[in-house]
Design an enzyme around this catalytic site. Structure first.
Site, PDB file in Angstrom:
ATOM      1  N   ASP A  91     -65.950  66.812  16.378  1.00  0.00           N
ATOM      2  CA  ASP A  91     -64.832  65.893  16.555  1.00  0.00           C
ATOM      3  C   ASP A  91     -64.561  65.764  18.058  1.00  0.00           C
ATOM      4  OD1 ASP A  91     -62.317  64.498  15.998  1.00  0.00           O
ATOM      5  OD2 ASP A  91     -61.346  66.393  16.507  1.00  0.00           O
ATOM      6  N   ASP A  93     -61.172  64.157  19.734  1.00  0.00           N
ATOM      7  CA  ASP A  93     -59.790  64.335  20.171  1.00  0.00           C
ATOM      8  C   ASP A  93     -59.244  65.709  19.798  1.00  0.00           C
ATOM      9  OD1 ASP A  93     -58.753  61.412  21.047  1.00  0.00           O
ATOM     10  OD2 ASP A  93     -60.157  61.231  19.374  1.00  0.00           O
TER      11      ASP A  93
END
EC number: 3.1.3.3
Length: 301
Positions: A91, A93
């Site tokens: 991922d 963020d």
């Protein structure tokens, strides 16, 4: 069944010593001698277990956490075999970077607090990701697309250890992909800075140099992140055990749970509780120690 417990600290805050290691060995069944991966920062303790692998792992992790107390030490328990992974999915963020890009964009239109509240609820799994993303993106209507470069330059910071993590895994033959519920305007730049071979994310609609307040469908959310993991495993003819996945939010949980080693990184409580491994204190090099890499093996990113 041969297992290994890896005790890991943040390299900026070493907390491991022989007393802690000896205490850990005392509560592990059939504990072998410890192997230091980085003095004071990370150590492997191989041990034996009964046939009930999952039950043993959870019980042993709990015992080690009780032994650790309040010390800033992460604990990863897993089978000794197949530790070195061939596929890394991450991922972006609040995982590979320290911010939520959409919140920083919203700050430019005076909506950061409102948007950040929606982001937090979505990441905790309290609301569905896709409609929450549409709602937040709509608030960015008419924002000049060029502000993305400003946000990247002035507001986005890479998470410590990320470049070393990607560079080291690539040097040992792994394929690396950044997969985000955020936007390609950010993932393209962030992936290049960190060294990922591929990135997948949502695409903001831009017209006449401005954001329209729309995102192209279908939205890349929880199901699409899992589909990316499955797609890449099939493409490279890999098994689940060959993959390591890291994320922090509810939309990461499906791919985290499907991975050979699924890691919740400084994650929301529900994600940390459901993941096979959790890193609450260390930086991203913790994922290398969890794979048995020594500090001397690291490749600088």
């Amino acid at each position: 069944m041969s297992l290994v417990a890896t005790l890991i600290c943040n390299p900026d805050n070493p907390a491991l010593d022989t007393t802690i290691v000896d205490g850990a060995r005392a509560v592990l069944p059939q504990a072998a001698p410890a192997h230091w991966l980085f003095d004071g920062v990370a150590v492997d303790i191989p041990f034996g277990a009964d046939s009930n692998l999952e039950g043993d792992r959870h019980a042993i992790e709990q015992r080690l956490r009780e032994l650790r107390g309040d010390l800033p030490i992460d604990i990863v328990v897993q089978p000794v075999g197949f530790r070195r992974k061939k596929l890394f999915l991450a991922d972006m963020d609040s995982t590979m970077i320290g911010q939520e890009c959409i919140d920083e964009l919203a700050d430019l239109v005076g909506m950061k607090a409102h948007v950040a509240g929606i982001t937090e609820r979505a990441m905790r799994g309290e609301i569905e990701f896709e409609p929450a993303l549409r709602e937040r993106v709509a608030l960015l209507k008419d924002l000049p697309a060029g502000v993305v470069d400003e946000v990247l330059a002035k507001r986005i910071t890479l998470t410590p250890g990320g470049r070393e993590l990607v560079a080291t895994m690539r040097a040992h033959g792994a394929y690396t992909c950044l997969v985000s519920g955020g936007f390609t305007l950010f993932t393209t730049a962030v992936a290049a800075k960190i060294g990922f071979q591929e990135n997948r994310a949502n695409e903001l609609v831009v017209r006449d140099g401005k954001l329209t307040g729309e995102v192209k469908e279908p939205i890349l959310g929880r199901a699409a992140k899992l589909a990316t993991l499955v797609d890449l495993m099939e493409s490279f003819d890999l098994d689940d055990i060959d993959s390591v996945v890291v994320g922090d939010g509810a939309n990461d949980l499906a791919m985290i749970q499907a991975a050979g080693l699924g890691v919740a990184y400084h994650a929301k409580p529900a994600v940390a509780a459901a993941a096979a491994a959790r890193i609450d204190h260390g930086d991203l090099t913790a994922l290398l120690y969890a794979q048995g890499y020594r500090r001397d093996d690291f490749v600088e990113g």
